[in-house]
Design a protein around this motif. Structure first.
Motif, mmCIF file in Angstrom:
data_model
loop_
_atom_site.group_PDB
_atom_site.id
_atom_site.type_symbol
_atom_site.label_atom_id
_atom_site.label_comp_id
_atom_site.label_asym_id
_atom_site.label_seq_id
_atom_site.Cartn_x
_atom_site.Cartn_y
_atom_site.Cartn_z
ATOM 1 N N VAL A 79 0.841 -1.205 0.000
ATOM 2 C CA VAL A 79 0.000 0.000 0.000
ATOM 3 C C VAL A 79 0.873 1.251 0.000
ATOM 4 C CG1 VAL A 79 -1.595 1.377 1.385
ATOM 5 C CG2 VAL A 79 -2.024 -1.070 1.061
ATOM 6 N N ALA A 80 1.827 1.333 0.922
ATOM 7 C CA ALA A 80 2.678 2.526 1.005
ATOM 8 C C ALA A 80 3.494 2.712 -0.264
ATOM 9 C CB ALA A 80 3.596 2.427 2.219
ATOM 10 N N CYS A 81 4.072 1.625 -0.772
ATOM 11 C CA CYS A 81 4.894 1.734 -1.971
ATOM 12 C C CYS A 81 4.049 2.133 -3.178
ATOM 13 C CB CYS A 81 5.601 0.405 -2.241
ATOM 14 S SG CYS A 81 6.717 0.440 -3.649
ATOM 15 N N GLY A 82 2.862 1.518 -3.318
ATOM 16 C CA GLY A 82 2.003 1.824 -4.460
ATOM 17 C C GLY A 82 1.519 3.261 -4.458
ATOM 18 N N VAL A 83 1.102 3.759 -3.302
ATOM 19 C CA VAL A 83 0.645 5.143 -3.201
ATOM 20 C C VAL A 83 1.809 6.103 -3.471
ATOM 21 C CG1 VAL A 83 -0.243 6.899 -1.624
ATOM 22 C CG2 VAL A 83 -1.268 4.614 -1.656
#
Length: 445
Positions: A79-83
């Protein structure tokens, strides 16, 4: 001009967003967090908007986005990497991946900077009676040095790891400080400190977005921001469980990182620890190689070997590298590409220990033999290998450079690990691969 760094952290159940702003007046941080599982995806974007609005900053005023790359829960890391990548691509800005475990060490130091500790060991709960573990030390104004890259360990193995780390570091007078959320989850970790005077236990910290932001500020000024296409989570647990077929073959539970190698005693120089070769070791390894070889591997050769995934190990004595080897595990044989011991540590059992370690790892992979090449002129090494069970089975013509445009043959030596097979198998299982790139391999003791 004000520098704005947006930081995201979702490696644990704690979902956090921080905006660090640096101006002539100093550094200010705005943040928001939410502690819950399985809610990161729905919470993160609204929290970003909330923090930016609270600071009065538009998205296009942000200079870079930092994110906690883990290790941690698979879903949270993605989630953090994708955002991060989505916003960075949209606004054409670089990103800064930050180790979540390093953030914990830094947060502890920021809160208790007056507390001496030679080494900070961070343990994060990885579920299933396991922890993600990494170790860091401060190097004055140079910042943090990674002493142990993140690994996955069983909780029951942490004590043995700490004992070895303490010995490997030369028994630092300021000891080791153990911290991270796993110390609250597993009381056995706290009990370890009751048995070891050199071990203290810190708080059950988790990485925060503010901690990620402060490390990212240092990385930004050090020029370590990268293109968003290079952003990636740090996965330590590559698989959650063994397959049915793997369990039927004897595997069970969750695959774990191997324990650190045992400490051995080399007569004359004391305790020697066999440890994984890291990039921080390459200068020392290349120095040893130059001290024993007329035509040595370069530091770049060793770096290429690490990148290729070769089995690479060093012998440490009092924290210093005193020997090493690098081997390639082919489907039918283990090929020792290079092995060397520092001249002042030779004849003390270090080379023997390294070869025994290489042999054990070959056996663990079911490989039937060890293979290496040596110069015919290196009579000392040949005698050493023969004493350990190696036999000359072939000659590679003009294999080594010899100066003045000349070449020297290479003797192919093999140690059979399968008692049912002769040393020269004539092309069957364990046969010597006589093709390959000549001139670079060179074993020395």
């Amino acid at each position: 001009m004000t520098l704005h760094i947006l930081a995201l952290e979702t490696s644990s159940s704690l979902c956090g967003v921080a905006l660090l702003s640096q101006s002539q007046e100093g550094v200010a941080v705005q943040s928001a967090s939410h502690d819950a599982t399985a809610e990161h995806a729905e919470r993160l974007l609204p929290m970003i908007d909330e923090v930016l609005a609270s600071a009065g900053v538009q998205r296009n005023q942000v200079s870079t986005i930092a994110f906690g790359q883990g290790p941690g829960g698979f879903t949270g890391l993605r989630v953090a990497c994708g955002v991060t990548q989505g916003i960075a691509f949209a606004l054409n800005m670089p990103v800064i991946p930050v180790s979540s475990l390093l953030a914990v060490a830094d947060q502890d130091y920021a809160a208790r900077g007056d507390m001496p500790a030679a080494i900070r060991v961070v343990v994060q709960d990885a579920r299933m009676a396991e922890v993600y573990l990494a170790a860091y030390g401060l190097e004055g104004t140079q910042g943090w040095k990674m002493l142990q890259p993140p690994v996955l360990l069983a909780v029951d193995d942490v004590g043995a790891w700490l004992d070895q780390a303490y010995r490997s570091a030369g028994q630092p007078k300021d000891g080791i400080r153990l911290l991270g959320d796993a110390v609250a989850e597993y009381p056995a970790l706290v009990f370890l400190a009751q048995q070891r005077a050199w071990l203290s236990v810190g708080p059950a910290l988790r990485a925060s977005a503010e901690g990620i932001a402060r490390l990212a500020l240092r990385d930004w000024h050090a020029g370590r921001a990268v293109s968003p296409d290079l952003a990636a989570p740090l996965y330590v647990r590559n698989k959650v469980a063994f397959t049915t077929a793997e369990r039927q073959e004897g595997a069970g539970g969750n695959p774990r990182a191997p324990m650190l190698e045992p400490t051995v005693v080399a007569p004359g120089i004391g305790q020697v620890i066999i440890d994984v070769m890291r990039r921080d070791d390459l200068n020392a390894v290349a120095d040893i190689e130059r001290s024993v070889q007329s035509f040595p591997w370069s530091r770049g050769n060793f770096a290429d070997g690490l990148d290729a995934g070769y089995s690479a190990w060093v012998a440490r004595q009092g924290g210093a590298v005193v020997g090493f080897y690098m081997a390639m595990h082919a489907p039918d044989i283990a090929h020792i590409l290079v092995i060397a011991v520092r001249p002042d540590c030779q004849s003390h059992g270090v080379g023997n220990t390294l070869l025994q370690h290489c042999e054990r790892r070959a056996r663990e992979r079911g490989l039937p033999a060890l293979l290496l090449e040596v110069r015919p002129s290196n009579e000392k090494a040949i005698t050493f290998y023969e004493r350990l069970g190696f036999q000359v089975i072939a000659t590679r013509k003009a294999y080594y450079p010899a100066g003045h445009g000349q070449r020297e043959d290479g003797l192919v030596m093999q140690k059979n690990l399968d008692a049912d097979l002769p040393a020269d198998t004539g092309g069957k299982k364990g046969a010597v691969p006589l093709s390959g790139a000549p001139g670079q391999s060179g074993a020395s003791q």
